[in-house]
Design an enzyme around this catalytic site. Structure first.
Site, mmCIF file in Angstrom:
data_model
loop_
_atom_site.group_PDB
_atom_site.id
_atom_site.type_symbol
_atom_site.label_atom_id
_atom_site.label_comp_id
_atom_site.label_asym_id
_atom_site.label_seq_id
_atom_site.Cartn_x
_atom_site.Cartn_y
_atom_site.Cartn_z
ATOM 1 N N ASP A 82 0.971 -1.127 -0.084
ATOM 2 C CA ASP A 82 0.122 0.014 0.052
ATOM 3 C C ASP A 82 0.590 1.316 -0.055
ATOM 4 O O ASP A 82 1.826 1.354 0.751
ATOM 5 C CB ASP A 82 -0.928 -0.111 1.281
ATOM 6 N N ALA A 208 -11.245 5.162 3.443
ATOM 7 C CA ALA A 208 -12.780 4.849 3.613
ATOM 8 C C ALA A 208 -13.224 4.792 5.292
ATOM 9 O O ALA A 208 -14.146 4.616 5.435
ATOM 10 C CB ALA A 208 -13.077 3.660 2.917
ATOM 11 N N ALA A 230 -7.957 0.902 6.868
ATOM 12 C CA ALA A 230 -6.836 0.881 7.755
ATOM 13 C C ALA A 230 -6.945 1.391 9.196
ATOM 14 O O ALA A 230 -6.976 0.869 10.126
ATOM 15 C CB ALA A 230 -5.416 1.708 7.151
HETATM 16 ZN ZN ZN Z 1 -4.373 5.237 1.105
#
Ligand code: ZN
Length: 282
Positions: A82, A208, A230
């Site tokens: 990521d 999100a 996350a």
């Molecule tokens: Zn991100």
């Protein structure tokens, strides 16, 4: 079942109108907790690590952990880098065996972002490893990343960016932010629809955590096929441990208190899978 790349996962989600949940993991307990949730709901999933997570334990430790767990799992699992912040880190992840890679050149000028994203996509293609890149700036703060100057993705730029880089999926900036929101985020749904019209690869929503479920669903209806979570996982894991230790201040066995954190993560991930509509899609 299988340790797979994210490519077919996202193409299937794109075609069938749901999204694959991408969950940031920090340790073995979070890996186990996320996969348990996916198995219980028969959902495919992407587990991912940021550069600061990679710094914490190393690419090879996460690879070994996730690959082994994925082999035993009843659902397909991918391991994704990521926000890869350099060509070098992306190549290290590729060599280590990550099955999905993000290169984040979103802070660079447009042409430089194209050049970097294309270089990573070209390098990963022979191994069949899909590459996600980002255009526009997702605001907020996560780990070492900090963006005070968010910028929305321009649809025409997105079209050119995808054509010139040859990437497999595109992270868009439509008003979400990393970390914790102060108020309710205002998302530019129309912009997302405009991007969807001119870009034919899977689209990714970052930031999100804290976005109302209904807004995430609307993004998926308008063409998002991967949703990243996350911050909320980190909070769930930590809250579980904190509450257990508050009630049991003499506890000293990590197997006892980590279990409570894991249960919180599993519960949260199951909710997110349902928001994404990926339950039953393994
Ligand atoms: Zn991100």
């Amino acid at each position: 079942m299988a340790f797979v790349t994210s490519e077919q996962m996202l193409l299937k989600a794109d075609k069938e109108g749901y999204a694959v949940g991408a969950f940031n993991v920090e340790n073995m307990e979070m890996v186990m907790a996320v996969i348990k949730a996916c198995e219980e709901l028969s959902a495919p999933a992407i587990l991912q690590t940021t550069p600061s997570t990679v710094k914490y334990a190393g690419l090879d430790m996460y690879l070994a952990n996730v690959a082994e767990a994925a082999k035993k799992a009843s659902v397909p699992i991918a391991l994704h880098l990521d926000h890869g912040d350099s060509f070098e880190l992306a190549m290290q992840a590729l060599r280590t065996g990550y099955t999905s890679i993000m290169i984040d050149g979103s802070k660079l000028p447009f042409e430089e972002n194209i050049a970097l994203s294309k270089a990573v996509a070209d390098a990963c293609r022979p191994s069949g490893i899909p590459v996600e890149a980002e255009l526009g700036k997702v605001g907020g703060k996560e780990d070492d990343m900090n963006c005070d100057d968010p910028g929305y993705t321009d649809p025409a730029d997105a079209k050119r960016f995808v054509e010139e880089t040859g990437i497999s999926s595109l992270a868009v900036a439509i008003g979400t932010a990393h970390g914790i929101y102060k108020g309710e985020p205002k998302l530019d749904f129309d912009r997302l629809s405009e991007i969807r019209k001119v870009v034919n690869i899977p689209l990714v929503l970052h930031g999100a955590s804290g976005v109302p479920d209904e807004s995430v669903r609307e993004c998926i209806r308008r063409g998002i096929s991967k949703v990243n979570f996350a911050t909320e996982l980190r909070i769930a894991y930590s809250d579980g441990i904190k509450s257990f230790l508050k009630d049991n201040p003499d506890a000293f066995d990590p197997k006892k208190y980590c279990k409570v954190g894991m249960d919180k993560v599993t519960e949260l991930v199951k909710n997110k899978i349902k928001v994404c509509g990926s339950n039953g899609k393994a």
